[in-house]
Design an enzyme around this catalytic site. Sequence first.
Site, PDB file in Angstrom:
ATOM      1  N   HIS A  38      11.015  14.269  37.656  1.00 51.92           N
ATOM      2  CA  HIS A  38      11.586  15.265  38.932  1.00 51.92           C
ATOM      3  C   HIS A  38      10.467  15.322  40.023  1.00 51.92           C
ATOM      4  O   HIS A  38       9.362  15.424  39.803  1.00 51.92           O
ATOM      5  CB  HIS A  38      11.785  16.508  37.984  1.00 51.92           C
ATOM      6  N   ASP A  43      19.124  16.600  33.235  1.00 55.23           N
ATOM      7  CA  ASP A  43      20.083  15.470  33.037  1.00 55.23           C
ATOM      8  C   ASP A  43      20.097  14.815  31.655  1.00 55.23           C
ATOM      9  O   ASP A  43      20.790  14.180  31.217  1.00 55.23           O
ATOM     10  CB  ASP A  43      20.280  14.682  34.055  1.00 55.23           C
TER      11      ASP A  43
HETATM   12  N1  ACO Z   1      11.160   6.152  34.733  1.00 58.53           N
HETATM   13  C1  ACO Z   1       9.974   5.371  34.828  1.00 58.53           C
HETATM   14  N2  ACO Z   1       9.151   5.617  35.952  1.00 58.53           N
HETATM   15  C2  ACO Z   1       9.351   6.648  36.715  1.00 58.53           C
HETATM   16  C3  ACO Z   1      10.297   7.617  36.559  1.00 58.53           C
HETATM   17  C4  ACO Z   1      11.395   7.232  35.465  1.00 58.53           C
HETATM   18  N3  ACO Z   1      12.320   8.120  35.387  1.00 58.53           N
HETATM   19  N4  ACO Z   1      10.390   8.499  37.521  1.00 58.53           N
HETATM   20  C5  ACO Z   1       9.182   8.359  38.250  1.00 58.53           C
HETATM   21  N5  ACO Z   1       8.488   7.272  37.806  1.00 58.53           N
HETATM   22  C6  ACO Z   1       7.386   6.944  38.287  1.00 58.53           C
HETATM   23  C7  ACO Z   1       7.452   5.836  39.827  1.00 58.53           C
HETATM   24  O1  ACO Z   1       7.683   4.535  39.417  1.00 58.53           O
HETATM   25  C8  ACO Z   1       6.162   6.336  40.460  1.00 58.53           C
HETATM   26  O2  ACO Z   1       5.258   5.315  39.959  1.00 58.53           O
HETATM   27  P1  ACO Z   1       4.064   4.884  40.805  1.00 58.53           P
HETATM   28  O3  ACO Z   1       3.158   6.201  41.241  1.00 58.53           O
HETATM   29  O4  ACO Z   1       3.407   4.014  39.957  1.00 58.53           O
HETATM   30  O5  ACO Z   1       4.664   4.153  42.017  1.00 58.53           O
HETATM   31  C9  ACO Z   1       5.897   7.447  39.904  1.00 58.53           C
HETATM   32  O6  ACO Z   1       6.578   7.849  38.807  1.00 58.53           O
HETATM   33  C10 ACO Z   1       6.413   8.776  40.866  1.00 58.53           C
HETATM   34  O7  ACO Z   1       7.652   8.400  41.025  1.00 58.53           O
HETATM   35  P2  ACO Z   1       8.591   8.791  42.355  1.00 58.53           P
HETATM   36  O8  ACO Z   1       9.808   8.188  42.607  1.00 58.53           O
HETATM   37  O9  ACO Z   1       7.638   8.714  43.534  1.00 58.53           O
HETATM   38  O10 ACO Z   1       8.659  10.290  42.264  1.00 58.53           O
HETATM   39  P3  ACO Z   1       9.870  11.248  43.052  1.00 58.53           P
HETATM   40  O11 ACO Z   1       9.250  12.699  43.044  1.00 58.53           O
HETATM   41  O12 ACO Z   1      10.125  10.736  44.260  1.00 58.53           O
HETATM   42  O13 ACO Z   1      11.173  11.034  42.132  1.00 58.53           O
HETATM   43  C11 ACO Z   1      12.863  11.365  40.439  1.00 58.53           C
HETATM   44  C12 ACO Z   1      11.824  11.845  41.171  1.00 58.53           C
HETATM   45  C13 ACO Z   1      13.870  10.426  42.053  1.00 58.53           C
HETATM   46  C14 ACO Z   1      13.752  12.158  39.942  1.00 58.53           C
HETATM   47  C15 ACO Z   1      12.302  10.156  39.572  1.00 58.53           C
HETATM   48  O14 ACO Z   1      11.537  10.741  38.799  1.00 58.53           O
HETATM   49  C16 ACO Z   1      13.674   9.184  38.957  1.00 58.53           C
HETATM   50  O15 ACO Z   1      14.138   8.401  39.687  1.00 58.53           O
HETATM   51  N6  ACO Z   1      14.193   9.688  37.906  1.00 58.53           N
HETATM   52  C17 ACO Z   1      15.118   9.210  37.301  1.00 58.53           C
HETATM   53  C18 ACO Z   1      16.442   9.695  37.868  1.00 58.53           C
HETATM   54  C19 ACO Z   1      16.824  11.200  37.506  1.00 58.53           C
HETATM   55  O16 ACO Z   1      16.842  11.377  36.381  1.00 58.53           O
HETATM   56  N7  ACO Z   1      16.935  12.013  38.398  1.00 58.53           N
HETATM   57  C20 ACO Z   1      17.537  13.352  37.845  1.00 58.53           C
HETATM   58  C21 ACO Z   1      16.541  14.241  38.942  1.00 58.53           C
HETATM   59  S1  ACO Z   1      17.074  16.023  38.429  1.00 58.53           S
HETATM   60  C22 ACO Z   1      18.531  16.246  39.282  1.00 58.53           C
HETATM   61  O17 ACO Z   1      18.615  15.778  40.215  1.00 58.53           O
HETATM   62  C23 ACO Z   1      19.006  17.482  38.857  1.00 58.53           C
END
Ligand code: ACO
Length: 428
Positions: free
Chosen positions: A306, A363
Amino acid sequence: MADGTAKIEIGGTSHDYAIKDGSVGPQVVDIRKLYADTGLFTYDPGFTSTASCESGLTYIDGDQGILLHRGYPIDQLAEQSSFMEVAYLLLRGELPSKGELDEFTYTITRHTMVHEQLTAFFRGFRRDAHPMAIMCGVVGALSAFYHDSTDINDPVQRRIASHRLIAKMPTIAAMAYKYSVGQPFVYPRNDLSYTANFLNMTFSVPAEEYHLDPVIVDAMDKIFILHADHEQNASTSTVRLAGSSGANPFACIAAGIACLWGPAHGGANEAALNMLREIGTPDRIPEYIARAKNKDDPFRLMGFGHRVYKNFDPRAKVLSKAATDVLDKLGINDPVLDTARELEQIALKDPYFVEKKLYPNVDFYSGVILSAIGFPTEMFTVLFALARTVGWVAQWNEMISDPAQKIGRPRQLYTGPTMRDYVPVEKR
Ligand code: ACO
C-alpha cells in the site's frame, strides 16, 4: 527548519516558508509562493510528499496502521456502527443522535429510485459490458437527469446531489448486475435498510421470495464501512481535481469511478481473488512468491502493499476475521481462504516482503467474502465504488466549502524538444 519556518536556500538567497500544523500527523511546508519567489517548481510525481488540501475527514498513520474517520478508529466503526451512521459522520462531522440518524436515513431512503428513463439508458450497453464501464456511463449521465441539483454554488443543491448520489448508487450498482445476468431490474424497497435493500435489488427475483440473511447483511455493511473513505487516495483526488474546475457532482463522481477501476486501486480486489483462484492450492504458493520477487516478472502479489500503510492495513484485520465468520456461518469451505491465509503467513515471513513493508491490504480478504456472498468478481470494484461514493461526496463538499480552494493545476518538468520550426510534410 526552525520555529515553524522552513528555510530554502537557492543560489545563495534564503527564502522562508511557513510550517503548518495539522491536528495530528506530519506538518507541512507551505510552498505556495515558491514559484513566485524563486522561479522553481517542486517535483513530486505520484504526490508522495505533497499535501494537496486541508481535510478534516480521515486520518491515516501508515506506519502504525491507524485509520480514523473524524477521529473514530475504523475497527470501532466497523464493529459497532452502521454504514448510514458512518455516512452521516463523514458528511456532517459528528456522530448523529438517534433522531438525526433516523432523519438522515429517511432522507437517503426517499432518493433510492432512479429516473425511469435510466432503464432505457442501461439497455444501450452490451450485456457483457464490465459493470464498472456501465457505472462510469450511468453515474455520469445522472447530471442529464437531475438538473435541479447541479449548481455547485447553491448549498441546498449540493446537499440534494450528495443525498441522491449516496441513495442511487446501490440502485445503479444492482441494475448493472441485473443487466449483466439478464434478469429484470428490481425496484428499491424503502422498508429495508440501505444495505439490505441493495442485496435485495441485487439477488432477489420476481419469481420467488428472497431471504435476507442477517449474517450477509452485516458482513456487507462492514465492507461498505471499511471502504467509505480513505483520505486523498487516487480516486478521491480525481474527484477533487474534477470538482476544482466547477464540474457538477455527478460528473465528478463518475471521474472517481473511472479512476477507481484501475487494478492498482479499486480493481485490486478483483485481481486478488483471481490470483488466489489461479494459485489454487497452498503448495503452489512458493511459485507465486518467487514470481512476485522476480524483477523481470511484472507479476505482483495482488492485495499486498500500500502506498500509505507500511504496517498492517487496519481494514484487512477486520476483514480477515469477517471472512472466517461469513464462511463459517454460511457453511462454505472455500479453499481460496486457506490459500489466502497460507500466502499471508509465508509472505509476512519472507525477507522481500518484510524489508519492503508489504502487508495485506483491504483487498486481500474482501474478495473471499464477496465471492461467498455470491458476487461475481466483476462486481467487486462496483461495490467499492458504491461505498466510496460517501467519501467522495464528503470530500467534494469539503473542497467546495474551503476558501483556499482553487482549480487544481499541477506543474511539470518539461523534457521535450525546445522550440523548432515547422517543416512542411514534403520536405521531411
Ligand atoms: N508484490 C510484489 N512486490 C511489490 C508489491 C506487491 N504487491 N507491491 C510493491 N512491491 C514492491 C515493488 O516492486 C517495489 O520494489 P522496488 O523498490 O524493488 O522497485 C517496492 O515494493 C515499492 O513498490 P511501489 O510500487 O513503488 O509502491 P507504491 O507505494 O507506489 O505502490 C501499490 C503501492 C500500488 C498498492 C503496490 O503495493 C501494488 O501494486 N500492490 C498490488 C496491487 C494492490 O493490492 N492494490 C490495492 C491497493 S489498496 C486500494 O487501492 C484499496
